[in-house]
Design a protein around this motif. Structure first.
Motif, mmCIF file in Angstrom:
data_model
loop_
_atom_site.group_PDB
_atom_site.id
_atom_site.type_symbol
_atom_site.label_atom_id
_atom_site.label_comp_id
_atom_site.label_asym_id
_atom_site.label_seq_id
_atom_site.Cartn_x
_atom_site.Cartn_y
_atom_site.Cartn_z
ATOM 1 N N GLY A 127 0.798 -1.221 0.000
ATOM 2 C CA GLY A 127 0.000 0.000 0.000
ATOM 3 C C GLY A 127 0.827 1.265 0.000
ATOM 4 O O GLY A 127 0.294 2.373 -0.072
ATOM 5 N N ASP A 133 4.551 -2.893 4.191
ATOM 6 C CA ASP A 133 3.157 -2.465 4.022
ATOM 7 C C ASP A 133 2.412 -3.427 3.083
ATOM 8 O O ASP A 133 1.862 -3.020 2.061
ATOM 9 C CB ASP A 133 3.118 -1.035 3.500
ATOM 10 N N THR A 135 -0.387 -5.647 1.565
ATOM 11 C CA THR A 135 -1.850 -5.625 1.551
ATOM 12 C C THR A 135 -2.449 -6.887 0.942
ATOM 13 O O THR A 135 -3.662 -7.088 1.021
ATOM 14 C CB THR A 135 -2.360 -4.409 0.767
#
Length: 237
Positions: A127, A133, A135
């Motif tokens: 993300g 990060d 997702t």
């Protein structure tokens, strides 16, 4: 004889937001010797200067080709591939991230399976431009021509023999979004060998403002035209 096993190709257009982390990720690759060919599509920001000023570590040969006019992504890829000195080429977009082991993993597979023309792998989605990060995961099925007719298996950074792309006439520059899909089906129809590897070599940054997301309607229309052209079966392994 090719100077390198792997050449990374990178189309650049107003990418200064992404380039600092991108360039560090290139430098962090465990694979000692490879090249990266940048093609700048007439950026109006400081992308070119960021590339010129960056100090690539020993073992990485970087080339920058600057277009004096705005060009599309497949024109940029073709220019990079023609310049590339590697036996295999891999596109790596400026906002995506390849794990430090990514190129090394690919190199191990091309040593073991020299008959394979097209390697692809699962990839994480992120993300932000950050390995942590995560997702989601995009895990493509095993290759067959029939599956490829319904789904672009290659993902964002497959590894492809340069000679195979040359034999199939390079990427069709008329396409805005689906020129890579057309090439993969072209390779498939002409009997080139595909192999999925189990390792995840990198992360695709899913952005609402990216070309692939914003141009979804254009991509769907291009996909339908391409699928109709390549409906006949091809050899599978």
């Amino acid at each position: 004889m090719s100077k390198y096993k792997i050449s990374v190709i990178c189309s650049v257009y107003n990418s200064s937001q992404w380039l600092p982390l991108y360039l560090e990720a290139v430098n962090d690759q465990f694979e000692r010797n490879f090249e990266i060919v940048f093609v700048d599509a007439n950026s109006t920001d400081d992308s070119v200067q960021l590339i010129r000023d960056f100090e690539f570590r020993e073992g990485i040969e970087a080339t920058l080709i600057k277009s004096e006019e705005r060009i599309g992504i497949y024109t940029a890829w073709n220019r990079a591939i023609k310049e590339a000195q590697g036996q295999y080429v891999m596109n790596w977009n400026t906002d995506d991230l390849i794990y430090p082991s990514g190129l090394q993993i690919y190199n191990q597979y091309i040593q073991k399976y020299p008959e394979i023309d097209f390697f692809y792998s699962p990839c994480c989605t992120i993300g932000s431009q950050n390995f942590d990060d995560i997702t989601g995961l995009r895990n493509w099925p095993q290759y067959s021509h029939e599956i490829l007719l319904h789904l672009c298996l290659g993902g964002p950074f497959p590894l492809v023999k340069k000679s195979a792309i040359e034999e199939c006439g390079f990427f069709k520059e008329k396409y805005i979004s689906s020129g890579d899909y057309e090439m993969w089906l072209n390779l498939s129809k002409n009997g080139f060998n595909f192999k999925k590897i189990p390792e995840t070599v990198g992360c695709f940054y899913y952005r609402e403002d990216s070309v692939s997301v914003k141009g979804m309607g254009v991509a769907q229309n291009e996909d339908r035209e391409i699928q109709n052209r390549y409906r006949s079966k091809a050899k599978t392994i």
